[in-house]
Scaffold this motif. Structure first.
Motif, PDB file in Angstrom:
ATOM      1  N   ASP A 235       0.837  -1.193   0.000  1.00 43.98           N
ATOM      2  CA  ASP A 235       0.000   0.000   0.000  1.00 43.98           C
ATOM      3  C   ASP A 235       0.873   1.245   0.000  1.00 43.98           C
ATOM      4  OD1 ASP A 235      -2.252  -1.538   0.042  1.00 43.98           O
ATOM      5  OD2 ASP A 235      -2.508  -1.450   2.212  1.00 43.98           O
ATOM      6  N   GLN A 236       0.551   2.171  -0.901  1.00 38.91           N
ATOM      7  CA  GLN A 236       1.343   3.387  -1.034  1.00 38.91           C
ATOM      8  C   GLN A 236       0.825   4.442  -0.049  1.00 38.91           C
ATOM      9  OE1 GLN A 236       4.049   3.835  -3.111  1.00 38.91           O
ATOM     10  NE2 GLN A 236       3.863   1.674  -3.620  1.00 38.91           N
ATOM     11  N   VAL A 237       1.517   4.581   1.064  1.00 39.95           N
ATOM     12  CA  VAL A 237       1.174   5.616   2.041  1.00 39.95           C
ATOM     13  C   VAL A 237       2.372   6.545   2.180  1.00 39.95           C
ATOM     14  CG1 VAL A 237       0.601   6.104   4.437  1.00 39.95           C
ATOM     15  CG2 VAL A 237      -0.445   4.158   3.286  1.00 39.95           C
ATOM     16  N   GLU A 238       2.169   7.768   1.776  1.00 41.87           N
ATOM     17  CA  GLU A 238       3.237   8.769   1.863  1.00 41.87           C
ATOM     18  C   GLU A 238       2.989   9.624   3.105  1.00 41.87           C
ATOM     19  OE1 GLU A 238       5.343  12.237  -0.899  1.00 41.87           O
ATOM     20  OE2 GLU A 238       3.591  11.128  -1.620  1.00 41.87           O
ATOM     21  N   ILE A 239       3.899   9.516   4.071  1.00 40.33           N
ATOM     22  CA  ILE A 239       3.732  10.258   5.323  1.00 40.33           C
ATOM     23  C   ILE A 239       4.080  11.726   5.080  1.00 40.33           C
ATOM     24  CG2 ILE A 239       4.341  10.387   7.754  1.00 40.33           C
ATOM     25  CD1 ILE A 239       2.953   7.787   6.875  1.00 40.33           C
ATOM     26  N   MET A 240       3.042  12.555   5.024  1.00 41.74           N
ATOM     27  CA  MET A 240       3.217  13.981   4.713  1.00 41.74           C
ATOM     28  C   MET A 240       3.272  14.838   5.963  1.00 41.74           C
ATOM     29  SD  MET A 240       3.205  13.920   1.379  1.00 41.74           S
ATOM     30  CE  MET A 240       2.897  15.624   0.904  1.00 41.74           C
ATOM     31  N   ASN A 241       2.967  14.238   7.123  1.00 41.96           N
ATOM     32  CA  ASN A 241       2.939  15.027   8.349  1.00 41.96           C
ATOM     33  C   ASN A 241       3.132  14.088   9.533  1.00 41.96           C
ATOM     34  OD1 ASN A 241       0.274  13.913   9.155  1.00 41.96           O
ATOM     35  ND2 ASN A 241      -0.482  15.118   7.417  1.00 41.96           N
ATOM     36  N   ASN A 242       3.189  14.655  10.710  1.00 40.07           N
ATOM     37  CA  ASN A 242       3.258  13.858  11.937  1.00 40.07           C
ATOM     38  C   ASN A 242       2.060  14.205  12.812  1.00 40.07           C
ATOM     39  OD1 ASN A 242       4.485  11.892  13.538  1.00 40.07           O
ATOM     40  ND2 ASN A 242       5.571  13.406  14.771  1.00 40.07           N
ATOM     41  N   ASP A 243       0.895  14.254  12.157  1.00 39.42           N
ATOM     42  CA  ASP A 243      -0.334  14.681  12.826  1.00 39.42           C
ATOM     43  C   ASP A 243      -1.138  13.477  13.318  1.00 39.42           C
ATOM     44  OD1 ASP A 243       0.495  17.130  11.972  1.00 39.42           O
ATOM     45  OD2 ASP A 243      -1.068  17.386  10.444  1.00 39.42           O
TER      46      ASP A 243
ATOM     47  N   ALA B 252      -9.613  16.067   2.691  1.00 41.56           N
ATOM     48  CA  ALA B 252     -10.415  16.691   1.636  1.00 41.56           C
ATOM     49  C   ALA B 252      -9.743  17.956   1.127  1.00 41.56           C
ATOM     50  CB  ALA B 252     -11.815  17.010   2.160  1.00 41.56           C
ATOM     51  N   ASN B 253     -10.191  18.414  -0.039  1.00 40.11           N
ATOM     52  CA  ASN B 253      -9.716  19.679  -0.620  1.00 40.11           C
ATOM     53  C   ASN B 253      -8.205  19.727  -0.764  1.00 40.11           C
ATOM     54  OD1 ASN B 253     -12.430  20.649  -0.606  1.00 40.11           O
ATOM     55  ND2 ASN B 253     -12.196  21.132   1.584  1.00 40.11           N
ATOM     56  N   ASN B 254      -7.631  18.620  -1.246  1.00 44.41           N
ATOM     57  CA  ASN B 254      -6.190  18.526  -1.518  1.00 44.41           C
ATOM     58  C   ASN B 254      -5.323  18.688  -0.276  1.00 44.41           C
ATOM     59  OD1 ASN B 254      -6.517  18.112  -4.316  1.00 44.41           O
ATOM     60  ND2 ASN B 254      -6.755  20.307  -4.648  1.00 44.41           N
ATOM     61  N   THR B 255      -5.882  18.408   0.902  1.00 39.79           N
ATOM     62  CA  THR B 255      -5.077  18.415   2.126  1.00 39.79           C
ATOM     63  C   THR B 255      -4.655  16.988   2.446  1.00 39.79           C
ATOM     64  OG1 THR B 255      -7.043  18.158   3.521  1.00 39.79           O
ATOM     65  CG2 THR B 255      -6.325  20.411   3.022  1.00 39.79           C
ATOM     66  N   SER B 256      -3.608  16.847   3.231  1.00 43.52           N
ATOM     67  CA  SER B 256      -3.122  15.517   3.604  1.00 43.52           C
ATOM     68  C   SER B 256      -3.903  15.000   4.802  1.00 43.52           C
ATOM     69  CB  SER B 256      -1.631  15.584   3.957  1.00 43.52           C
ATOM     70  OG  SER B 256      -0.879  15.993   2.838  1.00 43.52           O
ATOM     71  N   SER B 257      -4.277  13.750   4.748  1.00 40.66           N
ATOM     72  CA  SER B 257      -4.932  13.140   5.902  1.00 40.66           C
ATOM     73  C   SER B 257      -3.893  12.948   7.009  1.00 40.66           C
ATOM     74  CB  SER B 257      -5.549  11.794   5.507  1.00 40.66           C
ATOM     75  OG  SER B 257      -4.565  10.910   5.014  1.00 40.66           O
TER      76      SER B 257
END
Length: 1008
Positions: A726-734, A820-825
């Motif tokens: 599964d391709q999960v790109e960690i974009m934050n540490n939230d 949503a709205n091009n934000t990172s989950s």
């Protein structure tokens, strides 16, 4: 959707001239053209052309070539040739009409739009959609300028363009235009006009084709109601609406609703056309087929005989419609065991078709296949073999290998060869069958709705049943399974891995931007057309190579634009998976199938397909019958704690002592596999069927050990993930944490708002459920607030950015805004709340009783991903059947809604709620519930529950897990943090070691 050539009223010249034109000449031409059109309607084309030629001569002699009347003559000549299917002549005269009309009327005259419209319909029929689109757009432009955007004529152009997009497979554009046309007609003509009803019917048909059945039904019903009021109950269009609606219900399997509609439509057609008309015969055939589908053969038979008699009298015994009816009658005889009459009808239809249509006609090829089935049933295997091979050869020659009928031939030949112990020949056909079906299904599934995909793939579950049954049958006779294990494993990778999750994620991933969404919609359009073309005979297919190239190019464009898209659409085989395994690792695909060979049975078997790096092919291991495991899993709500503890114990006999002891989970599931586990440390496995409701880690092997102590068990949705993770790109540490949720309505917010009872939802009582458990009464969970506060402090030490959603702020709206709205989950999503799951009661024996009660809509839905979900802030009002405030979400977050989200940047989802791992099990397709929803949304790891775990112990497990995962740097781990799987297993082991029983720690499972 059919195209219609317009027989428009002939118009008088619109410009005044100095010399008056003799109106008697114009009237004479009008009359001649009307007669010609009548002959065309009766399909007497030569007479129509003769009359049109007379009108042309008068026009040219009296009015000249550049006259409005000559434009009409040219147009009418084009229309006659259009219905004759002389496309070159039709195009020639339509172009002539357009070119002269341009000079006579001008480019902007509304009557000039008819020429463009007729050319567009011709080009669409020829498959030249680009030209057709240009013509429809031009007609639309003329009418918009002449009449404005609120005029019915403009709506007519929009409707035609929408129909073209429908044929092109561009359903998204078709929908927008049909909605716009409907709106114009509603304003201009009113809701009681037949044209408005036509728009409703078009939208219903579109939604039906898109698989959005919940949208289609109301439009079908409204269209029927409008036609009834505007045209009356004895009008052909009203009868057509009844027939359409009946066909819709039949497709959904709702025969109880379909029957009275078919009957009423038949009655109307009998009044209008009489009981000897072909349209009445069609109604008889439709009704007979419905009765045959539900096994009411005694009702079907007289209808088929009556229909057959009408066709014989109306068109003769050599007409295809007579033969189609005869074959339906033969099928009925075959199903009811009247084999001699079936034989007579099959051979009669075969003989007539060969002499009238020839051996290369699809109807004849189908009749050969029917004869093969009859001979196979009678035990005439050599003749059946010959007929099957003839059918296969002709099907390949006429319809091509991509056509579903070719796959049916391969399947039936394989069954025959398995019966005759011709195993090598059987495997040759099975390999080809598997490859062709996977290609065909993957093409179609890229544009199907989820419900359509469920229904579509269910038909191929029979192939899974056959493969498993062949292997069992060979094992009983100690015959080598040959390549069957390999074919079986590849099918498991396809159905459980590629098709059922990856394909559904395409939309989520491809629609991340307006640009990629537009490209994805275009891809769907190409795929729809391509699949439709593959279903045609070879000589009728259009632009196949061009369409295939467009599909490939568009997929490459998406793969270049969207990260991870290439992996999603890639298929693989067992050899690619084997290469990825280390010597101390194995991959297991659990599978279950209904025994269908050599005789069909109700028995469902479970098996393991074991893949080891040092074996030449996958190993098939037979495990148990489903009824054995099902009897262990029958929960007793009053003694659930005892039940679970006994289930995961060495005794493992369940809560109630039985005279004949049941086998333990270990004996049923693991003991047959154990002998292959020497030297194995890590086991990657994908469950199937009821195994989704078992925690494999917790199965005991001794008084002090479970399987998790002996092996590192990694549960996967599909072992395909070892090759394509599964391709999960960690974009934050939230991290977003939901807990301490208030399930009652916000009285401050709602104090001035009325709460209206909904007719569709009744009140569902949970008074017998312990409110300290997560799943039932939807009471406030104080432990969930403490839980997320404890987790917050753990996460802070690891410098995680935390957002708490508690009380009335833990809304469904806030959840749907994630990603949503091009934000990172967020990287971490933790949800501590109530969860729910309902079995499909609609399919149970209490169906009529259930429908008579005003049950909860989430319990009664026919969509399995609506019967599973999470309760958010204010959800009790909706759950109790009250209507929420307009513009606000209802607080019931269904699995279906989650599946539409983009959580591709989320590494971990923790569902700290009850029964979140449950859902409806669809064949080998997995669980249609929350776990499936979050995987489709893109999350990598998912922690979920199998039963109602007490609030306190749930909090303890979760806080222990987070500590081990995020803060577990120490001597026991070599100074390294644990992975998510290792931390989860270690947390469960710690709870076990401090004395908690299985009910309190084994209820949660981790899936990657």
């Amino acid at each position: 959707m059919k195209h219609f050539i317009i027989y428009f009223l002939l118009f008088a010249p619109c410009l005044c001239t100095a010399q008056a034109i003799d109106s008697s000449i114009i009237n004479q031409i009008d009359s001649l053209l009307k007669v010609s059109q009548d002959f065309t309607d009766r399909r007497e084309f030569e007479k129509a052309l003769e009359i049109n030629a007379i009108a042309e001569k008068i026009t040219l002699d009296k009015l000249g070539r550049e006259s409005a009347e000559y434009v009409s003559c040219c147009n009418n000549r084009g229309t006659i040739n259009y219905y004759k299917r002389d496309d070159k002549e039709a195009e020639k005269w339509y172009l002539e009409s357009k070119n002269i009309g341009e000079k006579v009327l001008g480019n902007e005259h509304p009557d000039h739009a008819h020429s463009f419209n007729n050319l567009a319909n011709l080009y669409a029929d020829l498959g030249d959609y680009s030209k057709a689109e240009i013509m429809h757009l031009e007609a639309s432009k003329i009418r918009e300028k002449a009449y404005g955007k609120d005029h019915p004529e403009y709506a007519y152009s929009l409707n035609n363009l929408a129909n073209l997009y429908f044929d092109m497979g561009n359903y998204e554009n078709a929908e927008q235009l049909h909605i716009q046309a409907k709106s114009i007609r509603e304003k201009a003509l009113g809701k009681e006009h037949p044209d408005y009803a036509a728009s409703l019917n078009n939208l219903a048909t579109l939604y039906f084709e898109m698989g959005e059945y919940e949208k289609a039904e109301p439009y079908f019903l409204e269209s029927k109601a409008v036609r009834e009021k505007a045209l009356g109950k004895e009008h052909p269009n009203y009868a057509a609406s009844l027939n359409n609606l009946a066909g819709f219900y039949s497709k959904l399997g709702n025969f109880k609703k379909a029957e009275p509609l078919f009957l009423e439509s038949k009655s109307i057609r009998e009044k209008i056309f009489g009981n000897e008309h072909p349209k009445y015969a069609i109604s008889l055939l439709n009704l007979a087929n419905l009765y045959a589908d539900i096994g009411l053969y005694e009702k079907a038979k007289p209808l088929l005989l009556e229909s057959l008699a009408i066709w014989e009298k109306a068109v003769g015994k050599e007409h295809p419609n007579y033969i189609i009816c005869l074959i339906s009658l033969a099928d009925l005889y075959f199903e009811t065991g009247n084999y001699e009459n079936a034989r007579t009808s099959y051979y009669q239809s075969n003989s007539i078709l060969k002499s009238t249509l020839g051996s290369l006609h699809p109807l004849y090829i189908g009749s050969v296949f029917k004869l093969a089935e009859w001979n196979n049933k009678m035990g005439n295997y050599y003749l059946a073999d010959s007929l099957y091979l003839e059918s296969k050869s002709l099907t390949e020659q006429v319809l091509g290998k991509e056509h579903p009928n070719y796959s049916s031939c391969l399947n039936n030949i394989a069954v025959l060869y398995e019966n005759r112990k011709m195993f090598e020949d059987s495997e040759k056909f099975l390999v080809e069958l598997s490859s062709l079906e996977q290609k065909r299904i993957s093409k179609a599934s890229s544009f199907l709705s989820e419900i359509e995909l469920m229904n579509y793939t269910a038909t191929f579950q029979k192939r899974i049943n056959n493969l498993g049954s062949y292997i069992l049958a060979r094992n009983l006779t100690e015959t080598k399974t040959g390549k069957l294990n390999e074919i079986f494993f590849d099918n498991a990778l396809f159905f459980k891995g590629f098709l059922l999750n990856s394909i559904l994620r395409q939309d989520n991933l491809a629609n991340i931007s307006p640009q990629s969404q537009e490209i994805n919609n275009q891809l769907k359009s190409y795929q729809r057309i391509l699949v439709a073309e593959y279903a045609k005979p070879l000589d009728q297919r259009k632009r196949i190579s061009e369409l295939e190239e467009k599909v490939t190019t568009t997929q490459k464009e998406l793969a270049h634009l969207v990260t991870g898209y290439a992996g999603i659409i890639r298929q693989l085989n067992w050899q690619e998976l084997k290469i990825k395994l280390k010597l101390n690792e194995v991959a297991i695909e659990f599978i279950h199938f209904q025994i269908s060979f050599p005789n069909k049975s109700d028995s469902i078997m479970y098996a393991a397909l074991l893949l080891k790096p040092d074996e030449s092919q996958p190993i098939f291991i037979s495990l148990f019958e489903e009824k054995s495991l099902d009897s262990l899993l029958q929960l007793n709500a009053e003694r659930k704690t005892d039940y679970v503890n006994n289930l995961y114990s060495i005794a493992g006999r369940g809560a109630v002592a039985l005279e004949t002891p049941k086998r333990t989970l270990y004996e049923m599931i693991w003991e047959p596999i154990e002998k292959y586990m020497e030297g194995i440390k890590t086991i990657y496995f994908s469950p199937s069927g009821l195994l989704h409701r078992i925690n494999l880690d917790a199965i005991p092997v001794s008084e002090s050990e479970t399987l998790a102590d002996k092996y590192r068990l990694i549960e996967l949705n599909s072992t395909r993930q070892l090759v394509i993770p599964d391709q999960v790109e960690i974009m934050n540490n939230d991290a977003v944490l939901y807990g301490g949720i208030q399930f009652e309505a916000d009285t401050i917010f709602h104090k001035n708002e009325p709460v209206i009872a909904s007719r569709s939802r009744g009140e569902l009582s949970f008074s017998s459920v312990d409110s300290s458990l997560r799943g039932g009464s939807w009471n406030y969970l104080p432990g969930s607030a403490r839980e997320i506060n404890s987790i917050e402090s753990i996460l802070k030490k690891s410098k995680v950015k935390i957002t708490l959603k508690t009380g009335y702020g833990a809304t469904e709206e806030s959840f749907k805004n994630l990603g949503a709205n091009n934000t990172s989950s967020p990287r971490i999503l933790h949800i501590a709340t109530h969860g729910y799951f309902f079995e499909d009661l609609i399919k149970s024996s209490q169906k009529s009783e259930i429908n008579s009660q005003n049950e909860n809509v989430f319990k009664m839905s026919d969509h399995p991903m609506l019967r599973s979900g999470l309760i958010m802030a204010g959800g009790n009002a909706t759950w109790q059947g009250k209507q929420t405030i307009e513009g606000r979400e209802d607080g019931i977050l269904t699995a279906y809604e989650i599946s539409q989200m983009n959580l591709s940047n989320t590494e971990l989802v923790v569902l700290s709620a009850c029964e979140t791992g449950l859902g409806e099990i669809q064949g080998n397709e997995g669980v249609y519930g929350l776990q499936r929803a979050f995987k489709i949304a893109g999350a990598k790891y998912l922690i979920m529950s199998l039963w109602q775990v007490p609030d306190k112990q749930t909090s303890l497990l979760m806080t222990t897990f987070y500590k081990k995962w995020l803060n577990a740097e120490g001597p026991d781990n070599g100074g390294k943090k644990m992975t998510i799987p290792d931390a989860f297993h270690a947390a469960q082991k710690e709870l076990r070691e401090i004395g908690l029983d299985p009910y309190q720690w084994a209820g949660f499972v981790l899936m990657e």
